[in-house]
Design an enzyme around this catalytic site. Sequence first.
Site, PDB file in Angstrom:
ATOM      1  N   TYR A  90      25.376  69.717  25.729  1.00 43.16           N
ATOM      2  CA  TYR A  90      24.883  69.614  27.108  1.00 43.16           C
ATOM      3  C   TYR A  90      24.545  70.983  27.703  1.00 43.16           C
ATOM      4  O   TYR A  90      25.249  71.968  27.489  1.00 43.16           O
ATOM      5  CB  TYR A  90      25.965  69.005  27.994  1.00 43.16           C
ATOM      6  CG  TYR A  90      26.073  67.504  28.033  1.00 43.16           C
ATOM      7  CD1 TYR A  90      24.953  66.679  27.927  1.00 43.16           C
ATOM      8  CD2 TYR A  90      27.298  66.894  28.223  1.00 43.16           C
ATOM      9  CE1 TYR A  90      25.069  65.296  27.987  1.00 43.16           C
ATOM     10  CE2 TYR A  90      27.430  65.513  28.290  1.00 43.16           C
ATOM     11  CZ  TYR A  90      26.306  64.720  28.168  1.00 43.16           C
ATOM     12  OH  TYR A  90      26.429  63.366  28.233  1.00 43.16           O
ATOM     13  N   GLU A  91      23.475  71.011  28.497  1.00 41.26           N
ATOM     14  CA  GLU A  91      23.108  72.192  29.294  1.00 41.26           C
ATOM     15  C   GLU A  91      22.984  73.471  28.474  1.00 41.26           C
ATOM     16  O   GLU A  91      23.349  74.548  28.921  1.00 41.26           O
ATOM     17  CB  GLU A  91      24.115  72.401  30.430  1.00 41.26           C
ATOM     18  CG  GLU A  91      24.251  71.241  31.381  1.00 41.26           C
ATOM     19  CD  GLU A  91      22.925  70.780  31.966  1.00 41.26           C
ATOM     20  OE1 GLU A  91      22.041  71.640  32.158  1.00 41.26           O
ATOM     21  OE2 GLU A  91      22.763  69.589  32.208  1.00 41.26           O
ATOM     22  N   GLY A  92      22.438  73.342  27.297  1.00 41.19           N
ATOM     23  CA  GLY A  92      22.273  74.511  26.424  1.00 41.19           C
ATOM     24  C   GLY A  92      23.372  74.555  25.394  1.00 41.19           C
ATOM     25  O   GLY A  92      24.552  74.628  25.721  1.00 41.19           O
TER      26      GLY A  92
END
Length: 604
Positions: A443-445
């Site tokens: 998630y998110e990078g």
Amino acid sequence: MAKEYVDINTLKYLLYQVHALDDLFGFERYEGHDRPSMDMFLDAIKDFADRDLFPFFKEMDDDPAGFDNGEVRVHEQVAVMMKKGGEMGVICGPLDYDQGGLQIPFMVHTAATYILDAANNHLPGYATLTLGAAELIVHFANQNLKDTYVPNMLLGAWGGTMCLTEPQAGSSLSDITTKATLTDEGYYKISGQKIFISGGDYQYVENIVHLVLARIDGAPEGTKGISLFVVPKNRVETDGSLVGNDVKTLSDFEKMGQRGFATTHLGFGDSDDCQGWLVGEANQGLKYMFLMMNDARIGVGRGAAAIAMAAYQASLQYAKERAQGRKISETGKKDPGEDQCLIIEHPDVRRMLFLQKAIAEGSLSLILLAAKYHDLQRSVSDHSEKEKYQLLLEIITPMVKTYPAEAGALAVSNGLQVLGGYGFCSDFILQQYYRDIRIFSIYEGTTGIQSQDLLGRKVLMNNGKALQLLIEEIGTTIAVASDYKDLQEWAATLKGKLTMIHEVLVYLKTFANKENYERYLSDANLFMEFLSYVVIGWNWLEMAYVAKQALDNKDAAYSEAFYESKIHTMKFYFKYELTKTNALAETLMHKEVLTQKMEKEFLV
């Protein structure tokens, strides 16, 4: 199911005694709050989680989000999450009063959502993503967009998302192709596709407000040409009615974990009738989106830390109830005539439980520390102090996102091992925690992206000022802990790790100085792991010296056993986890380069 999923005593110990939440109430921004009111808020959140989240955790895995006839269907508790989330302040909590919020400290909001994540990590994301989208509109959009969308989002009547990733681009945002074409009416026509959109569609809200990154016709290539748009699922007519906005759900991804949290593939403008409204200035979209992404990265770390805690609680309960085997006697033999002992008496089981405890509680401390820096940089008036806390937040955010996810997965794996064969069976909840936590390092990078951000940007930013500030913070804790004879050995150990950080960076920077950046960053993930071990060690030393201080002062807020357990777990972390920095430093400074692609190709 386990009987408990979170340790409220440890949560409040970290909030009040370790990270000094009370200090925030002295700032003008938070003067309307105090400890009793915040305790009431957290207690209400715990009651809500006990009643409406935790009992449905396994059920939402067994009956996951699904896609049928062009629509996503989710569990009915999503409706409860959004409605109660709006009523209780889960969605609006950190926003200013004049923005429709409660203006509570981000530390408290983080603690509250941590409780919800620990109870049922499939549900809070629907509300917290809505908060993130609303916050972007509040900060950067014009008044008309604020008035049109934000009130219903804060109530939980409408949802919100962030739409970045595209099928052909993945994490490479410079390659996005979603297009925005300006019309004579002032809105933009949006066309393109977005994938992996969490909470992208579901039946229990009237509308979903998408914050979409797109490229205006003629915009510069790369990230410099990206703009941000409000693109609702249903646009709002002048009479307040809703009409479809040509946003189609193309599918819902079937996942190995977090199966109750819808993850959609969205199509915009397939019928050439998708309208979007520019947020702020053109070509500034990525800059705006990073406000939401940075908070979201703290949220990812928070969710992983919460799962690690819930898994630890389940493992601990099992270990206290399961009788198996016998303790080894002083002669080195077992007496088959003796009754079986509880597995919590076996040293190896205790090792795994302490590992879970060290990772789960260390991660929680790190999450709350990030939230504290977030609050302080918003509250202090002095410019240099504001810059200090902003830089500290910048440099720890990649670790906040990464350590709870990566180490948390290891912790949950050990919890599954505590249960033995039962841990692998669906009748016991550990296997679900194991599947759920795996997504958090993506998630998110991904971890690789966060690691390159840490070593490639954050360590170097402002000529290393952020890292220097972090080292000074750690040094302050070392100095205070050194005042206690029982902690001097451990403080000295951590001080030695600061020297090791310097040695590693002196070596790596020789490559950066020669503009050999690929070599400089080739082991960035190992540097992330290395620095994270030190930072978590710092958090544990702080927890230990606060506990030691409480014991010396005969503080009755918690039991003597509670405080002593913090000191003991710190020692465990230093012996079993912090020592791993030695091997990592050796690898980081090794002369062999084995992962870069060279002229002579080696088979992978």
